[in-house]
Design a protein around this motif. Structure first.
Motif, PDB file in Angstrom:
ATOM      1  N   LEU A  85      13.910  -4.777  -3.985  1.00  0.00           N
ATOM      2  CA  LEU A  85      13.536  -4.450  -5.291  1.00  0.00           C
ATOM      3  C   LEU A  85      12.693  -3.537  -4.965  1.00  0.00           C
ATOM      4  CD1 LEU A  85      14.164  -3.822  -8.212  1.00  0.00           C
ATOM      5  CD2 LEU A  85      12.687  -5.780  -8.728  1.00  0.00           C
ATOM      6  N   GLU A  86      11.151  -3.369  -4.330  1.00  0.00           N
ATOM      7  CA  GLU A  86      10.497  -2.499  -4.558  1.00  0.00           C
ATOM      8  C   GLU A  86      10.745  -1.600  -3.961  1.00  0.00           C
ATOM      9  OE1 GLU A  86       5.631  -2.776  -2.770  1.00  0.00           O
ATOM     10  OE2 GLU A  86       6.412  -4.328  -2.854  1.00  0.00           O
ATOM     11  N   TYR A  87      10.963  -1.829  -2.617  1.00  0.00           N
ATOM     12  CA  TYR A  87      11.957  -0.887  -2.064  1.00  0.00           C
ATOM     13  C   TYR A  87      12.472   0.733  -2.383  1.00  0.00           C
ATOM     14  CZ  TYR A  87      14.374   2.271   1.849  1.00  0.00           C
ATOM     15  OH  TYR A  87      15.206   2.939   2.159  1.00  0.00           O
ATOM     16  N   ASP A  88      13.192  -0.318  -3.209  1.00  0.00           N
ATOM     17  CA  ASP A  88      14.880   0.533  -4.066  1.00  0.00           C
ATOM     18  C   ASP A  88      14.222   1.539  -5.137  1.00  0.00           C
ATOM     19  OD1 ASP A  88      16.582  -0.612  -2.072  1.00  0.00           O
ATOM     20  OD2 ASP A  88      17.393  -1.926  -4.062  1.00  0.00           O
ATOM     21  N   LEU A  89      12.830   0.971  -6.333  1.00  0.00           N
ATOM     22  CA  LEU A  89      12.424   1.721  -6.726  1.00  0.00           C
ATOM     23  C   LEU A  89      10.760   2.486  -6.457  1.00  0.00           C
ATOM     24  CD1 LEU A  89      11.530  -1.487  -9.310  1.00  0.00           C
ATOM     25  CD2 LEU A  89      12.776   0.807  -9.511  1.00  0.00           C
ATOM     26  N   SER A  90      10.542   2.090  -5.473  1.00  0.00           N
ATOM     27  CA  SER A  90       9.202   2.988  -4.508  1.00  0.00           C
ATOM     28  C   SER A  90      10.624   4.591  -4.046  1.00  0.00           C
ATOM     29  CB  SER A  90       8.341   2.410  -3.353  1.00  0.00           C
ATOM     30  OG  SER A  90       8.004   1.353  -4.102  1.00  0.00           O
ATOM     31  N   SER A  91      11.718   4.207  -3.033  1.00  0.00           N
ATOM     32  CA  SER A  91      12.929   4.796  -2.568  1.00  0.00           C
ATOM     33  C   SER A  91      12.912   5.870  -3.344  1.00  0.00           C
ATOM     34  CB  SER A  91      13.522   4.395  -1.909  1.00  0.00           C
ATOM     35  OG  SER A  91      14.394   4.978  -0.604  1.00  0.00           O
ATOM     36  N   LEU A  92      13.225   5.454  -4.990  1.00  0.00           N
ATOM     37  CA  LEU A  92      14.088   6.861  -6.065  1.00  0.00           C
ATOM     38  C   LEU A  92      12.625   7.104  -6.107  1.00  0.00           C
ATOM     39  CD1 LEU A  92      15.373   5.407  -8.689  1.00  0.00           C
ATOM     40  CD2 LEU A  92      14.373   6.302  -9.186  1.00  0.00           C
ATOM     41  N   ILE A  93      11.692   6.813  -6.605  1.00  0.00           N
ATOM     42  CA  ILE A  93      10.191   7.660  -7.077  1.00  0.00           C
ATOM     43  C   ILE A  93      10.191   9.071  -6.288  1.00  0.00           C
ATOM     44  CG2 ILE A  93       7.437   7.392  -7.590  1.00  0.00           C
ATOM     45  CD1 ILE A  93       8.764   4.703  -9.421  1.00  0.00           C
ATOM     46  N   TYR A  94       9.638   8.057  -4.407  1.00  0.00           N
ATOM     47  CA  TYR A  94       9.788   9.278  -3.885  1.00  0.00           C
ATOM     48  C   TYR A  94      10.464  10.141  -3.438  1.00  0.00           C
ATOM     49  CZ  TYR A  94       9.303  10.926   1.074  1.00  0.00           C
ATOM     50  OH  TYR A  94       8.975  11.557   2.396  1.00  0.00           O
ATOM     51  N   ARG A  95      12.022   9.845  -3.618  1.00  0.00           N
ATOM     52  CA  ARG A  95      12.693  11.630  -4.176  1.00  0.00           C
ATOM     53  C   ARG A  95      12.859  12.347  -5.130  1.00  0.00           C
ATOM     54  NH1 ARG A  95      16.459   6.899  -2.024  1.00  0.00           N
ATOM     55  NH2 ARG A  95      17.492   6.622  -4.028  1.00  0.00           N
ATOM     56  N   LEU A  96      12.190  11.369  -6.236  1.00  0.00           N
ATOM     57  CA  LEU A  96      12.142  12.386  -6.927  1.00  0.00           C
ATOM     58  C   LEU A  96      10.611  13.591  -7.418  1.00  0.00           C
ATOM     59  CD1 LEU A  96      12.872   9.705 -10.108  1.00  0.00           C
ATOM     60  CD2 LEU A  96      14.502  12.379  -9.806  1.00  0.00           C
ATOM     61  N   SER A  97       9.940  12.581  -6.700  1.00  0.00           N
ATOM     62  CA  SER A  97       8.149  13.061  -6.720  1.00  0.00           C
ATOM     63  C   SER A  97       8.455  13.740  -5.510  1.00  0.00           C
ATOM     64  CB  SER A  97       7.442  11.716  -6.308  1.00  0.00           C
ATOM     65  OG  SER A  97       7.360  10.900  -5.177  1.00  0.00           O
ATOM     66  N   GLN A 108       1.700  -1.495   0.008  1.00  0.00           N
ATOM     67  CA  GLN A 108       0.130  -0.041   0.317  1.00  0.00           C
ATOM     68  C   GLN A 108       1.066   1.421   0.201  1.00  0.00           C
ATOM     69  OE1 GLN A 108      -3.318  -0.305  -0.365  1.00  0.00           O
ATOM     70  NE2 GLN A 108      -2.699   2.505  -0.876  1.00  0.00           N
ATOM     71  N   GLY A 109       1.991   1.018   0.673  1.00  0.00           N
ATOM     72  CA  GLY A 109       2.700   2.010   0.861  1.00  0.00           C
ATOM     73  C   GLY A 109       2.918   2.670  -0.747  1.00  0.00           C
ATOM     74  N   THR A 110       3.681   1.855  -1.585  1.00  0.00           N
ATOM     75  CA  THR A 110       4.078   1.962  -3.082  1.00  0.00           C
ATOM     76  C   THR A 110       2.752   2.744  -3.733  1.00  0.00           C
ATOM     77  OG1 THR A 110       5.697   0.043  -3.317  1.00  0.00           O
ATOM     78  CG2 THR A 110       4.384   0.968  -5.337  1.00  0.00           C
ATOM     79  N   ARG A 111       1.833   2.317  -3.701  1.00  0.00           N
ATOM     80  CA  ARG A 111       0.804   2.940  -4.243  1.00  0.00           C
ATOM     81  C   ARG A 111       0.289   4.242  -4.133  1.00  0.00           C
ATOM     82  NH1 ARG A 111      -2.610  -1.226  -6.301  1.00  0.00           N
ATOM     83  NH2 ARG A 111      -1.409  -3.000  -6.049  1.00  0.00           N
ATOM     84  N   ASN A 112       0.705   4.474  -2.558  1.00  0.00           N
ATOM     85  CA  ASN A 112       0.204   5.831  -1.976  1.00  0.00           C
ATOM     86  C   ASN A 112       1.228   6.684  -2.748  1.00  0.00           C
ATOM     87  OD1 ASN A 112      -1.377   5.193  -0.418  1.00  0.00           O
ATOM     88  ND2 ASN A 112      -0.152   4.422   1.781  1.00  0.00           N
ATOM     89  N   ILE A 113       2.618   6.543  -2.941  1.00  0.00           N
ATOM     90  CA  ILE A 113       3.606   6.709  -3.817  1.00  0.00           C
ATOM     91  C   ILE A 113       3.680   7.163  -4.627  1.00  0.00           C
ATOM     92  CG2 ILE A 113       6.167   6.848  -4.447  1.00  0.00           C
ATOM     93  CD1 ILE A 113       6.849   5.725  -1.476  1.00  0.00           C
ATOM     94  N   ILE A 114       3.017   6.057  -5.046  1.00  0.00           N
ATOM     95  CA  ILE A 114       2.835   6.025  -7.595  1.00  0.00           C
ATOM     96  C   ILE A 114       1.507   7.552  -6.988  1.00  0.00           C
ATOM     97  CG2 ILE A 114       1.486   5.613  -9.307  1.00  0.00           C
ATOM     98  CD1 ILE A 114       3.093   2.620  -7.650  1.00  0.00           C
TER      99      ILE A 114
END
Length: 641
Positions: A161-173, A49-55
């Protein structure tokens, strides 16, 4: 009309079934391309759910360039499989983003502009046996020239992997990063070698601090600070040096004014001991124990900086100098499992294991009026022992003998919330006397009370890399593979205190810690039961050897030769023989005790071997035989009718 033969009916049915099967696969592939069934225990392949929130919070377009050398990596099945998983996950992010996340796949062939772009972006090429280079990384950019990279998708990081990708998107957004002020008596930004290693070019910051600096704006506070800089969202205090009233007042007013704080104190910081070469004091005079007594009293926290929690059930294994017992349980190095963390607080709800060292105990001072919520705790097989004894005599067996289980757990970390009063009820500290010709500072306004939100942990060794992470060098880049959730606790705390919680649910999804809790308990019980017996026998053995030596030396001296037995009387000879017999018997008992230390564990191992190798196959065989007999009886009954 002559009916068709049965064989033709069968052939037509088979052909129709094949056509229906192919049609269903084509329709499913076109309609349900992202559908999947995740049967893993912790939903490893389902987006959190955290990934979905970030997206969902992505406002401006984010471009993800996935570089993968297909031809050069074709002979490496594991890399190909991992690359397919990365590709699928990226497209799933893009599908959920509604067009805000754009994925480009790039194959950087040798000597092309794409290869130059990959190298210029900071991606790492992995050399192959054929001399080619494989690029397998990601470059993310946003609309304001922000850039984040994953230089190479190392397989050690696949569970994350999911944390690394979501963290990258979080920093960019999230271009505006929360601001963290750090006050520490430890060289967090330099690593174990401290500032001297930094001066020699060998500094390696602690991994947790690196992750904090990567995700947030960090600012180190000087020891003589008199105010917390403006704009700070969270104040992190790690094993603080001795602070004066001006510094304590600044912290007090920051917290009462709505600032959030993460405080780590320690009765015996092993990191501080390393910095000082093992002495009780660090370089510069800072002690290995830390405390904030004036602030803790105001916040309602009780803490004794001279006491360490020792726990039989949570003791970690350490190497022993005795070859017959290569490992011993060290009861002040604790391995906390899911039963020792709060399941109701967001910070700790998903934690599975933490490795801590020489921790202290926190209690609630009810008169303060604040709410004291435990986050981490020990077991009932624990007690408090003097921190000084750990520094002077850190032998596992000696510490184990000091434990007198209290039957109740000790709180190691807690959240302090509610209304608190200032620790400076009598007024602010007097400002320094101004120089001649300068006006005196205006009187400071004091916040008398306020709602606070503070997390306190009685341990600073949580930052020590050796307790929670394996760090390897992968083609010039550090790759961290955690085996405990130490970093998750710190990062979750900061994120929660700074008002964001999207990454919290992702940090611990990859953890699959399954300790042999039953084995550890058996080992702790055996060590507690037989350790004293072994110690008594060892002391008796030494005393017997000494008496035998004295008796032989005395008898030999009477004969004029210390090595001669001529002067030994019959009575002395009988005593010597008795001592020798006693010596052999004592050594036999010591060996028996050492065997007893493993008896329960070996018994459990034999039971498991029997169950896996003998019992389960027998049960399967009996079930199969029973099923066959049942079917035969049913068939015979049907034929009879």
């Amino acid at each position: 009309m002559k009916p068709m033969p049965r064989r033709l009916y069968a052939i037509i049915a088979i052909v129709l079934a094949a056509l229906i099967f192919v049609a269903l696969n084509i329709a499913a592939d076109a309609t349900f391309t992202t559908a999947k069934l995740d049967l893993t225990e912790n939903g490893q392949y389902t987006l959190a759910q955290g990934t979905r929130n970030i997206i969902a919070k992505v406002q401006e377009p984010i471009l993800l360039k996935f570089y993968y050398s297909k031809k050069e990596a074709a002979d490496y099945a594991q890399i190909n499989a991992y690359a397919q998983r990365v590709r699928d996950l990226l497209h799933e992010y893009a599908a959920l983003s509604g067009g805000k996340i754009i994925v480009q796949e790039i194959d950087p062939q040798p000597y092309t502009a794409e290869e130059d772009a990959a190298s210029a972006a900071g991606l790492t090429g992995a050399p192959t046996q054929s001399g080619d280079v494989v690029y397998f990384g990601l470059v993310g950019t946003n609309s304001i020239d922000g850039k984040e990279t994953i230089p190479f998708f190392g397989q050690d990081r696949e569970p994350y992997l999911e944390y690394d990708l979501s963290s990258l998107i979080y920093r960019l957004s999230t271009p505006k990063k929360p601001k963290i002020a750090v006050l520490s008596g430890l060289p967090l930004q330099y690593g174990p070698g401290g500032i001297q290693a930094a001066m020699q070019g060998h500094a390696r910051p602690f991994i947790i601090y690196q992750q904090i600096a990567q995700t947030y704006q960090t600012q180190m506070l000087e020891p003589n600070f008199t105010s917390i800089p403006s704009g700070v969202d969270v104040l992190m205090i790690v094993h603080p040096p001795t602070l004066g009233d001006p510094q304590l007042f600044a912290i007090d007013q920051f917290v009462l004014g709505g600032g959030r704080a993460l405080v780590l104190v320690d009765p015996n910081s092993e990191l501080a001991g390393q910095a000082s070469g093992g002495s009780p004091f660090q370089q510069g005079g800072g002690p290995t124990s830390s405390d904030l007594p004036k602030l803790f009293q105001a916040w309602g926290v009780g803490y004794d900086p001279t006491k360490v929690v020792a726990d039989r059930d949570l003791a970690q294994k350490v190497q022993s100098s005795d070859p017959r017992t290569p490992y011993q349980l060290y009861p002040v190095w604790l391995h906390l499992g899911s039963d020792q963390v709060s399941k109701t607080d967001q910070i700790t709800a998903s934690l599975q294991s933490l490795n801590l060292a020489s921790v202290g105990a926190l209690t609630q001072i009810k008169a303060a009026g604040t709410t004291f919520t435990p986050l981490l705790w020990s077991t009932g097989q624990s007690s408090l022992i003097d921190a000084a004894s750990i520094r002077i005599m850190p032998q596992p067996d000696a510490i184990m003998r000091q434990i007198a289980p209290t039957g109740h757990p000790f709180t190691i970390a807690a959240r302090i919330s509610g209304t608190a009063k200032t620790a400076f009820a009598k007024g602010a500290p007097k400002p320094p006397t101004p120089a001649k010709g300068k006006a005196a500072a205006a009187p400071m306004h004091i916040i008398g009370q306020g709602a606070i939100n503070v997390i306190v942990l009685a341990d600073s060794d949580i930052f020590d890399d050796r307790f929670w992470v394996h760090v390897e060098d992968l083609y010039g880049h550090q790759v961290a593979a955690p085996f405990a959730d130490n970093a998750a606790f710190i990062l979750n705390s900061i994120e929660n205190l700074s008002g964001s919680s999207d990454l919290i649910s992702l940090r611990t999804r990859a953890s699959s810690d399954r300790p042999f809790t039953r084995v550890k308990k058996l080992q702790a019980e055996a060590q507690a039961q037989f350790q004293q017996q072994a110690q008594n026998l060892q002391e008796h053995l030494q005393a017997t050897q000494e008496q035998l030596r004295q008796l032989q030396a005395g008898a030999g001296a009477k004969a004029g030769n210390p090595n001669s037995a001529a002067g030994i009387s019959a009575q002395q000879q009988r005593e010597i023989e008795q001592f020798r017999h006693d010596l052999v018997e004592t050594r036999t008992k010591i060996r028996d005790v050492q065997r007893n230390l493993r008896a329960s564990v070996d018994r459990l191992g034999n039971i498991l071997i029997f169950v896996n190798i003998v019992l389960v196959p027998l049960l399967v065989a009996f079930f199969a035989i029973g099923l066959a007999v049942l079917r035969r009886r049913r068939r015979a009954r049907a034929i009879a009718f």
